[in-house]
Design a protein around this motif. Structure first.
Motif, PDB file in Angstrom:
ATOM      1  N   LEU A 241      -1.826  -9.617  -3.050  1.00 29.14           N
ATOM      2  CA  LEU A 241      -0.509  -9.640  -2.304  1.00 29.14           C
ATOM      3  C   LEU A 241       1.064  -8.872  -2.845  1.00 29.14           C
ATOM      4  CD1 LEU A 241      -0.322 -10.154   0.603  1.00 29.14           C
ATOM      5  CD2 LEU A 241       0.951 -12.282   0.377  1.00 29.14           C
ATOM      6  N   SER A 242       0.741  -8.117  -2.301  1.00 26.94           N
ATOM      7  CA  SER A 242       1.849  -6.965  -2.630  1.00 26.94           C
ATOM      8  C   SER A 242       3.054  -6.389  -1.759  1.00 26.94           C
ATOM      9  CB  SER A 242       2.001  -5.528  -2.850  1.00 26.94           C
ATOM     10  OG  SER A 242       3.118  -4.554  -4.290  1.00 26.94           O
ATOM     11  N   VAL A 243       3.903  -7.714  -0.517  1.00 24.77           N
ATOM     12  CA  VAL A 243       4.640  -7.206   0.552  1.00 24.77           C
ATOM     13  C   VAL A 243       5.468  -5.973   0.651  1.00 24.77           C
ATOM     14  CG1 VAL A 243       4.124 -10.059   0.973  1.00 24.77           C
ATOM     15  CG2 VAL A 243       5.973  -8.816  -0.059  1.00 24.77           C
ATOM     16  N   ILE A 244       5.415  -5.977   2.143  1.00 23.36           N
ATOM     17  CA  ILE A 244       6.775  -5.054   2.493  1.00 23.36           C
ATOM     18  C   ILE A 244       8.225  -5.080   0.792  1.00 23.36           C
ATOM     19  CG2 ILE A 244       7.863  -3.578   4.278  1.00 23.36           C
ATOM     20  CD1 ILE A 244       4.584  -3.348   3.937  1.00 23.36           C
ATOM     21  N   ALA A 245       8.971  -4.499   0.852  1.00 21.86           N
ATOM     22  CA  ALA A 245       9.795  -4.692   0.357  1.00 21.86           C
ATOM     23  C   ALA A 245      10.958  -4.784   1.763  1.00 21.86           C
ATOM     24  CB  ALA A 245      10.548  -3.142  -0.583  1.00 21.86           C
ATOM     25  N   SER A 246      11.941  -5.017   0.797  1.00 19.33           N
ATOM     26  CA  SER A 246      13.289  -5.434   1.869  1.00 19.33           C
ATOM     27  C   SER A 246      13.733  -4.627   2.822  1.00 19.33           C
ATOM     28  CB  SER A 246      14.328  -6.627   0.757  1.00 19.33           C
ATOM     29  OG  SER A 246      14.898  -5.268  -0.457  1.00 19.33           O
ATOM     30  N   GLY A 247      13.602  -3.341   2.019  1.00 14.05           N
ATOM     31  CA  GLY A 247      14.537  -1.790   2.161  1.00 14.05           C
ATOM     32  C   GLY A 247      13.543  -1.194   3.315  1.00 14.05           C
ATOM     33  N   GLY A 248      12.580  -2.215   3.395  1.00 15.37           N
ATOM     34  CA  GLY A 248      11.536  -1.704   4.227  1.00 15.37           C
ATOM     35  C   GLY A 248      10.862  -0.197   4.110  1.00 15.37           C
ATOM     36  N   TRP A 249       9.543   0.180   4.992  1.00 15.02           N
ATOM     37  CA  TRP A 249       8.451   0.578   4.873  1.00 15.02           C
ATOM     38  C   TRP A 249       8.273   1.975   6.157  1.00 15.02           C
ATOM     39  CZ3 TRP A 249       2.762   0.965   4.363  1.00 15.02           C
ATOM     40  CH2 TRP A 249       1.977   2.582   4.694  1.00 15.02           C
ATOM     41  N   ARG A 250       8.927   2.972   6.522  1.00 15.52           N
ATOM     42  CA  ARG A 250       9.209   4.281   6.942  1.00 15.52           C
ATOM     43  C   ARG A 250       7.804   4.723   7.480  1.00 15.52           C
ATOM     44  NH1 ARG A 250      11.820   5.308  11.209  1.00 15.52           N
ATOM     45  NH2 ARG A 250      13.497   3.336  10.492  1.00 15.52           N
ATOM     46  N   ARG A 251       7.038   5.074   8.225  1.00 12.89           N
ATOM     47  CA  ARG A 251       5.507   6.306   8.179  1.00 12.89           C
ATOM     48  C   ARG A 251       6.008   7.385   7.645  1.00 12.89           C
ATOM     49  NH1 ARG A 251       2.022   7.413  14.021  1.00 12.89           N
ATOM     50  NH2 ARG A 251       0.366   8.370  12.356  1.00 12.89           N
ATOM     51  N   HIS A 252       4.757   8.015   6.769  1.00 18.05           N
ATOM     52  CA  HIS A 252       4.788   9.067   6.631  1.00 18.05           C
ATOM     53  C   HIS A 252       5.559   9.339   5.373  1.00 18.05           C
ATOM     54  CE1 HIS A 252       2.537  10.516   9.324  1.00 18.05           C
ATOM     55  NE2 HIS A 252       2.987  10.379  10.362  1.00 18.05           N
ATOM     56  N   GLU A 253       6.553   8.312   4.787  1.00 19.03           N
ATOM     57  CA  GLU A 253       7.163   8.540   3.865  1.00 19.03           C
ATOM     58  C   GLU A 253       6.256   7.448   2.642  1.00 19.03           C
ATOM     59  OE1 GLU A 253      11.469   7.113   4.746  1.00 19.03           O
ATOM     60  OE2 GLU A 253      11.363   8.938   5.819  1.00 19.03           O
TER      61      GLU A 253
END
Length: 345
Positions: A241-253
């Motif tokens: 498991l490598s979860v989404i980081a606290s800063g989030g993840w925006r599509r296409h980035e």
């Protein structure tokens, strides 16, 4: 002192959920939000967000000792004090017992209803169930404009509906929560209702799953399972498991790798456990095991994310290793995740 453990046949022995550090962070008013290492930082005070999560995990215990029941009663008392006559909640209480904000309908409102709904449905103490039901009913008449706040409230509504299928207020709140979250997009590379993965992402999928199942809506259930399956898969790296980081993840980035927060792990464990219960498909158990494994060291840094000596969880996984502070949110995430080991065993 070595923590008790729960054995899974053929798998790693995992620690049983322990409440020692939660007790350390709790006084007669509520649950302190922050800690330096394992010591509570009183000057930061208390927040409804964490107290509500505390009520969730203490209410989930099937046979709680008196000490855990006292924690649940303390957290319930805090939440009822935080609630105003309209059903909204204060979030931040200073150590001098003064509220520093006005009542509102942010995430803390949703989490308060999650805690109250869980206590109303699951607590073994009748006086806790009854008081939680009254406060939940008052709060359930409100609606937040924030999808995540609605998602957290929807989790509480689902708990109430499982115990009381004829509860109209809970049914309406759960249906409105699913509507607020929206439906997944049609693109196979991003089947998610938002263009940005932020925090507690799996909670959104869990609410859609619960609304589909409890509302007897097959297409909605399928949408929630689709969302969760994709989210689970994109958070895996070489099987861990490598979860989404606290800063989030925006599509296409590009996707940031750190800091990883325990709240993401706990949300995924809860959602996968719900999916397993709803579908009867044991494949969802793998997601729960991976969440447990993340805390025990099966993560991007290969290091344990909790302290067996204190029972507290570390506040985040950074590029340099664990943040060794053991605050309320991370410890509650650990307890919540380990609670699922009981039915896996």
């Amino acid at each position: 002192m070595t923590a008790p453990s729960l054995a899974e046949p053929g798998r790693t022995v995992v620690p049983a959920p322990g409440f020692a550090h939660l007790t350390r962070l709790t006084d007669d008013t509520g649950l302190f939000e922050h800690a330096r290492h394992a010591i509570a930082r009183r000057r930061h005070g208390y927040c409804t967000d964490d107290v509500a999560r505390g009520l969730v995990v203490t209410s989930r215990e099937p046979d709680p000792p008196a000490s855990v029941l006292r924690l649940a009663e303390c957290y319930l008392t805090f939440l009822t004090h935080a609630q105003d006559d309209s059903g909204a909640f204060h979030n931040r209480l200073a150590h001098d017992r003064r509220w520093t904000d006005e009542p509102g309908l942010g995430d803390w409102w949703g989490r308060a209803l999650w805690g109250l709904g869980t206590a109303a449905a699951r607590s073994p103490a009748g006086w806790i169930r009854e008081e939680a039901r009254v406060a939940f009913t008052l709060g359930a008449c409100r609606r937040s404009p924030a999808p995540r706040a609605m998602a957290f409230a929807g989790l509480g509504a689902a708990e109430v509906l499982r115990a009381d299928p004829d509860n109209a207020a809970a049914a309406a709140l759960l249906a409105d929560a699913a509507t607020a979250i929206g439906t997944p997009g049609h693109s196979p590379d991003w089947p998610w209702p938002e263009q940005h993965l932020a925090y507690a992402n799996a909670a959104l999928a869990e609410v859609v799953i619960a609304a589909g199942q409890l509302g007897d809506d097959g297409p909605l259930l399928a949408s929630g399972l689709k969302m969760l399956a994709w989210l689970r898969d994109v958070q895996l790296a070489d099987g861990r498991l490598s979860v989404i980081a606290s800063g989030g993840w925006r599509r296409h980035e590009p996707r940031p790798r750190y800091d990883q927060q325990p709240i993401e792990v706990a949300a995924l464990a809860d959602a996968c456990a719900t999916a397993a219960a709803v579908t009867g498909d044991p494949a969802w158990h793998t997601g729960v095991r991976q969440a447990i494994g993340w805390f025990l060291g099966d993560n991007d840094f290969g290091t344990a994310m909790w302290d067996p000596t204190t029972g507290g969880a570390y506040d985040g996984l950074t590029p340099h290793g664990p943040n060794l502070n053991q605050g309320a949110e991370s410890t509650l995430a650990l307890i919540s995740t380990l609670q699922h080991a009981r039915w896996l065993a």
